[in-house]
Design an enzyme around this catalytic site. Sequence first.
Site, PDB file in Angstrom:
ATOM      1  N   GLU A   1       0.967  -1.142  -0.101  1.00 24.62           N
ATOM      2  CA  GLU A   1       0.094   0.027  -0.029  1.00 24.62           C
ATOM      3  C   GLU A   1       0.872   1.096  -0.031  1.00 24.62           C
ATOM      4  OE1 GLU A   1      -4.349   0.321   1.864  1.00 24.62           O
ATOM      5  OE2 GLU A   1      -2.892   1.065   3.241  1.00 24.62           O
TER       6      GLU A   1
ATOM      7  N   HIS B   1       6.666 -27.251   2.484  1.00 19.10           N
ATOM      8  CA  HIS B   1       5.882 -28.261   2.031  1.00 19.10           C
ATOM      9  C   HIS B   1       4.802 -27.711   0.980  1.00 19.10           C
ATOM     10  CE1 HIS B   1       7.732 -31.342   4.538  1.00 19.10           C
ATOM     11  NE2 HIS B   1       7.780 -30.537   5.645  1.00 19.10           N
TER      12      HIS B   1
ATOM     13  N   LYS C   1     -13.457   1.759  -3.889  1.00 13.78           N
ATOM     14  CA  LYS C   1     -14.826   2.290  -2.842  1.00 13.78           C
ATOM     15  C   LYS C   1     -15.848   2.919  -3.501  1.00 13.78           C
ATOM     16  CE  LYS C   1     -11.592   2.784   1.055  1.00 13.78           C
ATOM     17  NZ  LYS C   1     -11.137   3.611   2.248  1.00 13.78           N
TER      18      LYS C   1
END
EC number: 5.3.1.9
Length: 551
Positions: free
Chosen positions: A356, A387, A515
């Site tokens: 950000e 793994h 937004k």
Amino acid sequence: MKNINPNRTQAWKHLKQHFDDMKSTSINDLFNQDKYRFAHFSKTFNNEILVDYSKNLITNETIIKLISLAIECDLIEAISDMFHGEKINCSEDRAVLHIALRNIKNTPILVDGFNVMPQINAVLNKMKQFCNRVIQGNWTGYTDKIITDIVNIGIGGSNLGPYMVTEALKPYRNHLNMHFVSNIDGTHIFETLKNLNPENTLFVIASKTFTTQETMTNALSARNWFCKATSDAQHISKHFIALSTNTIAVRKFGIDPSENMFKFWDWVGGRYSLWSAIGLPIMLSVGVSNFELLLTGAHDMDIHFYSTPLHENLPVILALIGIWYNNFFQVETEAIFPYDQYMHRFTAYLQQVNMESNGKCVDRNGCPITYQTGPIIWGEPGTNGQHSFYQLLHQGTKMVPCDFIAPAISHNPISDHHEKLISNFFAQTKALAFGNTHLTSMQKYIQSKKNYKHEQCIVPFKLCKGNNPSNSILVKKITPYTLGALIALYEHKIFTQGIIFNIYTFDQWGVELGKQLADSILPELKYESMISKNHDSSTYGLIHCYKSWCG
């Protein structure tokens, strides 16, 4: 703070030439050329944190040229500007002063001619008094029962930082049960509340503006749940507190701002805010003294960053090594692997702080950038990742610089678990750096097998080329102090890279577009209105399908 395009500097040109000389070098060669390489390329911080950067494709000449780049980009002045309250977040006309929040020596720090330390100390003292009341059982709910459960409702920096720290410091936690709700998906708040008792639950609503969609949607659902159980909205005052700057919205919600609101300031970025009132859940979880140690660790790293020469400066060194790979080797990702289960959210936290902050494509002059800026940050706790995706690290076609982080001393020394954990840490950094391509060792391996011809055939598939760079960060023990220092180490690394990238690290305008579009789409989902014809065909088709399936 000067705006300097890094790839037009002399240092950048010299680094490109140096890269041409270095690109065929191997880490193995570098160790063979210098038997004291570890000593030459590792440093400690206060005898608490060891940073070993010897397993990188760098020489002394590389470091010197990278430091020249930092100097030419005026890093030293930029550091001074931040610490002295200059408005270096120019796109928002704000100072950047998370360092003031942990200024335990109380040295005056001025913003617009005013010392911010008295107001910081006032909020910190209010936090301490409140937390002590809750922890000691003197703050009770509407039926006079003590508080047992804390629900922090926030998102982004109002969630990731406090959640990461409370998880990392679980060995220091008191009796309070901590819960964190961030996702606007109703499942998150539902699953959190279903086993809680409103009589002893305290909600912490963390939103600077008190308008953040996700946070306020969850906060309203929590308030409805509480009021349904209590049948009296007046009891909200004993069960809801706010971390905010919006006094009017907080009062409208039902919280008394004078008593139950803890403020912070516009010079505190959300992703750098765990040191502020946003860190109240941390203080509730681990207590006042441990929160103060967290601040102390960060402050000591601040002093190191501010006062240490660049060639000895840990955040600067890590930042410059990152730029070496990002902008000259053209790698696109960095991996962070904490070999400590308590630190399982550390990478997610740094993912936000880094991506950000430095995920920008326009420089400080407002011009499009022609070089790579912030990397993609990813990772998992060790040894789980071994793994999962380490296969690609060892034998894939991409270079992925890695940070390995582990404590020397475990909080849970069960049997030989910790020795096995750390042996994997050391083994992975060695395997990534040196591989198994040494002819003699491979021949010995083949000859030790019964099916000699078969083993010869599969040798190419077992070869690990090595030459994969990594930093090893060994912490004496994960404590509030060392965690604070470690977080600040990465904060300042990110700041340093942002200065050299010539970007504004402390804004996040890219978050806003999504937004705004969500706000415009929401009415089309909630009501029987027609779907806007202004959408692209994909968005229109998705909305149409959603509405048809939902009836």
